[in-house]
Design a protein around this motif. Structure first.
Motif, PDB file in Angstrom:
ATOM      1  N   ASP A   8      -0.369  -1.247   1.287  1.00  0.00           N
ATOM      2  CA  ASP A   8      -0.263  -1.882   0.067  1.00  0.00           C
ATOM      3  C   ASP A   8       1.313  -2.531  -0.011  1.00  0.00           C
ATOM      4  OD1 ASP A   8      -2.815  -1.290  -1.573  1.00  0.00           O
ATOM      5  OD2 ASP A   8      -2.389   0.784  -0.302  1.00  0.00           O
ATOM      6  N   HIS A 151      -2.224   4.022  -3.776  1.00  0.00           N
ATOM      7  CA  HIS A 151      -0.723   3.856  -3.690  1.00  0.00           C
ATOM      8  C   HIS A 151       0.030   5.278  -3.921  1.00  0.00           C
ATOM      9  CE1 HIS A 151      -0.602  -0.709  -4.997  1.00  0.00           C
ATOM     10  NE2 HIS A 151      -1.725  -0.401  -4.236  1.00  0.00           N
ATOM     11  N   SER A 195       2.380   3.624  -1.056  1.00  0.00           N
ATOM     12  CA  SER A 195       2.674   2.167  -0.996  1.00  0.00           C
ATOM     13  C   SER A 195       4.055   1.706  -0.691  1.00  0.00           C
ATOM     14  CB  SER A 195       2.044   1.627  -2.252  1.00  0.00           C
ATOM     15  OG  SER A 195       2.549   0.455  -2.648  1.00  0.00           O
TER      16      SER A 195
END
Ligand code: ZN
Length: 251
Positions: A8, A151, A195
């Motif tokens: 991410d 995340h 993330s």
């Protein structure tokens, strides 16, 4: 082998640069990248250049697939869809062709990479709970599933012999101190490195993971980056301001 696991990145060049600088002193043998390279942030093309230069094992996430039209943009909320339409216009034919090469799953050494869950990779489901960790672990042909999408950094230890999740670790001090991985043959691990480009666990620092096969440890690392510059670029690009605001609070 030492693996750096990144997920991410979301077009956040400042965060990616900070992570790559930190990795320079990590003695990493291999980079794994779990999708959502683009979407949300202001530097999709520059991030693709850096990731491709790593010679990493890379899979696609929902935002990568959304940018190339493999995933219907109606699937996304309004903010994400606006960012994806902007992102597509920033990418060259070569960038788009590269994103089209990204598969939903890949195996490398002890790791199977997937953005959401192994149960239904194409549905990009969020792996939040023990039941989903167990389902994904049961699908494994390798020791570890490396997932992104939420995340949120975490490690689940699953005994597939006994069909139970023995540990599901979310707390930051344990994850950053390093989680000792067992060596029993029936153990599997579901690993989310958090993330790089849009952390959502309340810690605004970029997140990634180091998997060390020699010491049997999984460690989450956090690095500070130039959030103000990333925010300024998002606002200057005319992207939804919430995408800049949330970086400061890591939510
Ligand atoms: Zn994402």
């Amino acid at each position: 082998m030492r693996y750096a696991i990144l997920a991410d990145i979301h077009s956040n060049l400042e965060a990616l640069d900070a992570v790559l600088a930190a990795l320079a002193s990590e003695r990493v043998d291999r980079h794994l990248c779990l999708g959502d390279l683009v979407g949300y942030g202001a530097d999709p093309a520059a991030c693709l250049v850096k990731i491709r230069a790593l010679d990493a094992v890379v899979i696609g996430g929902n935002h990568d697939w959304g940018a190339i039209g493999k995933l219907d943009r109606a699937w996304f909320g309004d903010t994400a869809r606006r960012a994806l339409e902007w992102t597509r216009d920033q990418l060259s034919f070569g960038d788009l062709a590269y994103l089209r090469t990204l598969r939903l799953t890949q195996q490398d050494g002890p790791c199977t990479l997937v953005h959401g869950t192994l149960t239904r990779p194409e549905r990009f489901e969020y792996l939040f709970d023990v039941a989903q960790a167990l389902e994904t672990a049961r699908m494994l042909h390798t020791r570890c599933a490396c997932v992104g999408h939420t995340h949120l950094p975490c490690v689940a230890e699953v005994d597939v012999g006994g069909s139970q999740v023995r540990r599901f670790i979310h707390d930051a001090p344990t994850l950053t101190a390093g989680v000792a991985l067992g060596t029993e043959p029936s153990l599997r691990y579901v690993i989310n490195p958090g993330s790089v480009g849009q952390p959502r666990d309340g810690d605004a620092r970029a997140s990634y993971a180091i998997l060390d096969e020699a010491t049997h440890t999984l460690t989450i690392r956090r690095v500070t980056y130039d959030i103000a510059t990333a925010q300024r670029k998002i606002r200057a690009a005319g992207l939804p301001s919430i995408l800049a605001d949330r970086l400061a609070v890591g939510r």
